[in-house]
Structure formats: C-alpha cells, structure tokens
Design a protein around this motif. Structure first.
Motif, PDB file in Angstrom:
ATOM      1  N   PHE A   1       9.784  10.101  14.316  1.00  0.00           N
ATOM      2  CA  PHE A   1       9.096  11.394  14.392  1.00  0.00           C
ATOM      3  C   PHE A   1       9.778  12.403  13.468  1.00  0.00           C
ATOM      4  N   ARG A   2      11.092  12.528  13.586  1.00  0.00           N
ATOM      5  CA  ARG A   2      11.839  13.500  12.783  1.00  0.00           C
ATOM      6  C   ARG A   2      11.751  13.134  11.293  1.00  0.00           C
ATOM      7  N   LEU A   3      11.822  11.840  10.999  1.00  0.00           N
ATOM      8  CA  LEU A   3      11.688  11.388   9.602  1.00  0.00           C
ATOM      9  C   LEU A   3      10.317  11.781   9.041  1.00  0.00           C
ATOM     10  N   MET A   4       9.259  11.552   9.820  1.00  0.00           N
ATOM     11  CA  MET A   4       7.911  11.889   9.340  1.00  0.00           C
ATOM     12  C   MET A   4       7.757  13.395   9.162  1.00  0.00           C
ATOM     13  N   GLU A   5       8.358  14.161  10.077  1.00  0.00           N
ATOM     14  CA  GLU A   5       8.279  15.620   9.983  1.00  0.00           C
ATOM     15  C   GLU A   5       8.977  16.139   8.725  1.00  0.00           C
TER      16      GLU A   5
ATOM     17  N   GLY B   1      21.496  13.259  10.120  1.00  0.00           N
ATOM     18  CA  GLY B   1      22.049  13.629  11.423  1.00  0.00           C
ATOM     19  C   GLY B   1      20.945  14.079  12.368  1.00  0.00           C
ATOM     20  N   GLU B   2      20.011  14.870  11.841  1.00  0.00           N
ATOM     21  CA  GLU B   2      18.903  15.355  12.685  1.00  0.00           C
ATOM     22  C   GLU B   2      18.006  14.207  13.146  1.00  0.00           C
ATOM     23  N   VAL B   3      17.761  13.258  12.244  1.00  0.00           N
ATOM     24  CA  VAL B   3      16.926  12.101  12.590  1.00  0.00           C
ATOM     25  C   VAL B   3      17.593  11.304  13.716  1.00  0.00           C
ATOM     26  N   CYS B   4      18.895  11.038  13.588  1.00  0.00           N
ATOM     27  CA  CYS B   4      19.598  10.284  14.630  1.00  0.00           C
ATOM     28  C   CYS B   4      19.674  11.076  15.930  1.00  0.00           C
TER      29      CYS B   4
ATOM     30  N   GLU C   1       0.816  -1.214   0.000  1.00  0.00           N
ATOM     31  CA  GLU C   1       0.000   0.000   0.000  1.00  0.00           C
ATOM     32  C   GLU C   1       0.855   1.272   0.000  1.00  0.00           C
ATOM     33  N   GLY C   2       2.164   1.110  -0.035  1.00  0.00           N
ATOM     34  CA  GLY C   2       3.057   2.268  -0.114  1.00  0.00           C
ATOM     35  C   GLY C   2       3.262   2.982   1.208  1.00  0.00           C
ATOM     36  N   LYS C   3       2.975   2.304   2.324  1.00  0.00           N
ATOM     37  CA  LYS C   3       3.231   2.912   3.635  1.00  0.00           C
ATOM     38  C   LYS C   3       4.734   2.942   3.892  1.00  0.00           C
ATOM     39  N   LEU C   4       5.146   3.832   4.788  1.00  0.00           N
ATOM     40  CA  LEU C   4       6.501   3.778   5.310  1.00  0.00           C
ATOM     41  C   LEU C   4       6.491   2.648   6.338  1.00  0.00           C
ATOM     42  N   VAL C   5       7.376   1.654   6.180  1.00  0.00           N
ATOM     43  CA  VAL C   5       7.352   0.489   7.078  1.00  0.00           C
ATOM     44  C   VAL C   5       8.606   0.490   7.948  1.00  0.00           C
ATOM     45  N   SER C   6       8.415   0.489   9.265  1.00  0.00           N
ATOM     46  CA  SER C   6       9.558   0.461  10.186  1.00  0.00           C
ATOM     47  C   SER C   6       9.550  -0.824  10.998  1.00  0.00           C
ATOM     48  N   PHE C   7      10.761  -1.343  11.253  1.00  0.00           N
ATOM     49  CA  PHE C   7      10.909  -2.668  11.873  1.00  0.00           C
ATOM     50  C   PHE C   7      12.006  -2.607  12.930  1.00  0.00           C
ATOM     51  N   ASP C   8      11.656  -2.999  14.151  1.00  0.00           N
ATOM     52  CA  ASP C   8      12.635  -3.176  15.223  1.00  0.00           C
ATOM     53  C   ASP C   8      12.556  -4.626  15.672  1.00  0.00           C
ATOM     54  N   PRO C   9      13.471  -5.489  15.204  1.00  0.00           N
ATOM     55  CA  PRO C   9      13.356  -6.911  15.543  1.00  0.00           C
ATOM     56  C   PRO C   9      13.313  -7.164  17.051  1.00  0.00           C
ATOM     57  N   ASN C  10      14.077  -6.379  17.825  1.00  0.00           N
ATOM     58  CA  ASN C  10      13.992  -6.510  19.269  1.00  0.00           C
ATOM     59  C   ASN C  10      14.071  -7.984  19.672  1.00  0.00           C
ATOM     60  N   LEU C  11      15.147  -8.642  19.258  1.00  0.00           N
ATOM     61  CA  LEU C  11      15.289 -10.090  19.455  1.00  0.00           C
ATOM     62  C   LEU C  11      15.307 -10.442  20.942  1.00  0.00           C
ATOM     63  N   ARG C  12      14.400 -11.320  21.347  1.00  0.00           N
ATOM     64  CA  ARG C  12      14.376 -11.847  22.708  1.00  0.00           C
ATOM     65  C   ARG C  12      14.570 -13.360  22.597  1.00  0.00           C
ATOM     66  N   PRO C  13      15.844 -13.822  22.618  1.00  0.00           N
ATOM     67  CA  PRO C  13      16.128 -15.239  22.328  1.00  0.00           C
ATOM     68  C   PRO C  13      15.308 -16.213  23.173  1.00  0.00           C
TER      69      PRO C  13
ATOM     70  N   GLU D   1      15.125   7.294   1.766  1.00  0.00           N
ATOM     71  CA  GLU D   1      16.210   7.315   0.772  1.00  0.00           C
ATOM     72  C   GLU D   1      16.491   8.729   0.271  1.00  0.00           C
ATOM     73  N   ALA D   2      15.560   9.669   0.522  1.00  0.00           N
ATOM     74  CA  ALA D   2      15.732  11.035   0.008  1.00  0.00           C
ATOM     75  C   ALA D   2      16.333  11.991   1.037  1.00  0.00           C
ATOM     76  N   LEU D   3      16.567  11.531   2.258  1.00  0.00           N
ATOM     77  CA  LEU D   3      17.108  12.424   3.290  1.00  0.00           C
ATOM     78  C   LEU D   3      18.541  12.839   2.934  1.00  0.00           C
ATOM     79  N   THR D   4      18.862  14.104   3.196  1.00  0.00           N
ATOM     80  CA  THR D   4      20.242  14.569   3.012  1.00  0.00           C
ATOM     81  C   THR D   4      21.065  14.139   4.221  1.00  0.00           C
ATOM     82  N   GLU D   5      22.383  14.304   4.104  1.00  0.00           N
ATOM     83  CA  GLU D   5      23.265  13.932   5.210  1.00  0.00           C
ATOM     84  C   GLU D   5      22.901  14.721   6.474  1.00  0.00           C
ATOM     85  N   GLU D   6      22.591  16.008   6.275  1.00  0.00           N
ATOM     86  CA  GLU D   6      22.239  16.845   7.417  1.00  0.00           C
ATOM     87  C   GLU D   6      20.944  16.335   8.076  1.00  0.00           C
ATOM     88  N   GLU D   7      19.984  15.996   7.240  1.00  0.00           N
ATOM     89  CA  GLU D   7      18.716  15.481   7.781  1.00  0.00           C
ATOM     90  C   GLU D   7      18.903  14.136   8.479  1.00  0.00           C
TER      91      GLU D   7
END
Ligand code: ATP
Length: 319
Positions: free
Chosen positions: A265-269, A283-286, A155-167, A275-281
């Motif tokens: 949050f910063r990515l959505m803002e 840095g802001e996201v992180c 459906e073209g959503k932005l998909v985020s994944f945190d595996p958060n492995l709990r062995p 893939e289109a974020l600049t290097e500066e952006e």
C-alpha cells in the motif's frame, strides 16, 4: 481500472472451536488463502483489487467467493469447477497447543486452474500483480500462475511475490525451490520469512541470504519479516532493519499477509518503482507493513483482523 490483482489458492481453514454439549470437537469455518488475504488487506486500505482463482461448485466455494465480495474484492475472474471440491484444511492443536494441519486437496479445485481460464483483462487492467507458491504445488495451476506472472512482468506491472512455503503441500521440495526461484525471475518485490530465506539460499544471515538472491535474480526489493522484531529490507546494496510495534498479540494468523498489504500500500502510494525509493521511503514502507502486521495480531482470524487506513495511520503516528 484496478490497483491490484492476485492469482492463487482459496481454501477453508477449519480451526478448533471448543467442544459440543456431547463433548465432540467443534470447528470454525474460516476463509483462507494468502494472496486473497493480501487483496483484502489492500481493499481495506482503500485500493481497488480483484482475485483470480478456482473453487468447487459447492457451498464452500460459494462461501469463499461471498467472503471476498463482502470485503470488496472483485471476484469476476474466479472460476468454478464440478471436477473437484473446494480445498479444505483442518487445524488440530496438540497437547502443548501447537497447530498441525490436515489438508483435503486430492486434488482441490484451486489446483485445477488452467492457463486458458486466466482473466488476462483483469491482469492487464491492474497496476500491481501479486502471487504466491501454494498455487504452484501441482499442475495445471503451477503453469497458470507462472504464465500469469510472466505476462504481468512483460506488461510492465509491479509484480509482488510471497512464496509462503507450505512444505506439507509440495510432493517434492526440490521442485518447490525450483518453481519459487522461477517466480523470482518475474518479481519486483519479494517477501520472505527467515525460514524461507534459509530454504532458498542455505543462509541464515539476512545480509548474505538477501544479497545472494538480489545478485542472482536482480530482485529490486526484498523484505524478510521477523515476527515481533519487525522487518528487514534489501534494495540493491542498501539494507535496513525496521523495528516492529509493541502490541498485545492474540492470534498471529495472517500477520505476514497483513505486512505485505501494508507495505505494498505504502509503495503504491509513493507512485515510485521499488528501485527508486529513498532510504526514508523504504523505512516508511516497512513501518506501514509492520503496523499492519502488528494490528492483525491483536485480533482473531485473517481477513477480519486486517486494519483500516485510520487504524494504520494512528499506530504509525503514535510512535
Ligand atoms: P504468517 O504466520 O502469517 O505466515 P510470517 O512468518 O510471514 O507470518 P511474521 O514475521 O510472523 O510473518 O509477521 C509479519 C509481520 O507482522 C512482522 O514483520 C511484524 O511486523 C508483524 N508482527 C508479527 N507478529 C508480531 C507481534 N507479536 N508483535 C508485533 N508485530 C508483529
């Protein structure tokens, strides 16, 4: 319309809380579940979010639903079952203060979420879909989670994944690896710890490990969180390290979830695809993720410790 929706587990973490007058151990009833924490984090930063998952028709299931609602997360997509109790985890501290977990999940209600119970409309209404791997340890919730991620991707959503492995939660770690890697095929943004990067790639080197994943799965943006040292990112050929904020940490529970909510949050803002974020952006996201993670470690608990927009902006501006 929703900004974000997550699918995943909800459980209670009973954490040690001293002893009674009779000398018996006391436990505190904390809401748990990483994908729900990320939604609570985004809500606190001003986004509209929803959570999809299954709990027991019991006091714990009602408590967990109530906690999400109290923090502004929409729970209309939650399912209640009489077939199993809400999953419980007890945390014990050994003599040196290290935490160990005992899970009561055989099965737990969260594992029983079926594909037919998924609230496709809420996923369709959201800009971002988020998931983890605790809901993939057993069927039927494993297939339900992966089908939902595949649908969100189509459906073209932005998909985020945190595996958060709990062995401890997986009957078989080869299966864990296989299903997490399948999850990667649907993901735009991936967040890993250094341990998880090693588990998935056999690499301890951040550059080499993330390159392997990026080349194999085409993941547009990968984060590796580094505790107090901040975070590392890879976007295609571009990589970088963003130092953490120096804070007085009292409880690191939920720091990883806070990091992801701050970064997403910063990515959505930005209104851009990763893939289109600049290097500066980037840095802001992180930095936004690092600030949210750092603030969370200064307070006890997971959801109550998540920062507000003002606190986040203040810490970022201050540095
Ligand atoms: P979790 O224990 O929640 O699964 P994790 O291993 O996924 O955590 P961490 O790397 O411990 O995640 O923390 C996530 C982020 O939070 C880090 O990238 C960092 O920005 C911030 N953070 C964590 N611990 C500290 C700390 N002691 N001081 C400052 N920032 C921290």
């Amino acid at each position: 319309r929703l900004d974000a929706v997550a699918i995943g587990e909800l459980l209670i973490d009973f954490t040690p809380a001293g002893v009674s007058e009779q000398g018996l151990p006391r436990y505190e009833q904390n809401p748990g579940g990483a994908p729900a924490n990320v939604m609570a984090g985004l809500t606190k930063l001003g986004k509209r979010t929803a959570f999809i998952g299954k709990v027991g028709e019991d006091a714990f299931g009602r408590f967990l639903t109530g906690e999400l609602e109290k923090h502004g997360v929409d729970t209309g997509g939650m399912v209640f079952t009489g077939e199993a109790g809400t999953t419980l985890a007890f945390v014990s501290l050994d003599a040196s203060g290290d935490r160990s977990f005992s899970f009561y999940r055989n099965p737990g209600a969260d594992m029983l979420l079926q594909e037919s119970e998924i609230d496709w409309e809420r996923i369709g209404a959201a800009a971002l879909f988020h998931f983890g791997s605790v809901s993939m340890t057993h069927e039927p919730s494993a297939s339900a989670t992966l089908r939902a991620a595949a649908y969100a991707r189509r459906e073209g959503k932005l998909v985020s994944f945190d595996p958060n492995l709990r062995p401890l939660l997986w009957p078989d770690l080869d299966r864990a690896k296989r299903l997490i890697l399948e999850g990667l095929t649907y993901s735009d943004v991936l967040k890993l710890s250094e341990e998880e990067l090693h588990f998935l790639t056999g690499e301890r080197d951040l550059e080499a490990g993330t390159r392997q994943l990026q080349e194999q799965y085409g993941t547009p943006l990968i984060f590796v969180t580094l505790g107090p040292d901040g975070s590392f990112y890879r976007q295609g050929e571009r990589t970088g390290r963003v130092p953490g904020f120096a804070v007085k940490a009292v409880d690191t529970t939920g720091a990883g979830d806070a990091f992801f909510s701050g970064a997403l949050f910063r990515l959505m803002e930005s209104g851009k695809r990763p893939e289109a974020l600049t290097e500066e952006e980037l840095g802001e996201v992180c930095r936004s993720g690092n600030a949210a993670g750092a603030l969370t470690t200064t307070r006890k608990g997971a959801i109550p410790a998540l920062p507000s927009r003002e606190e986040l902006d203040q810490l970022i501006r201050g540095n």
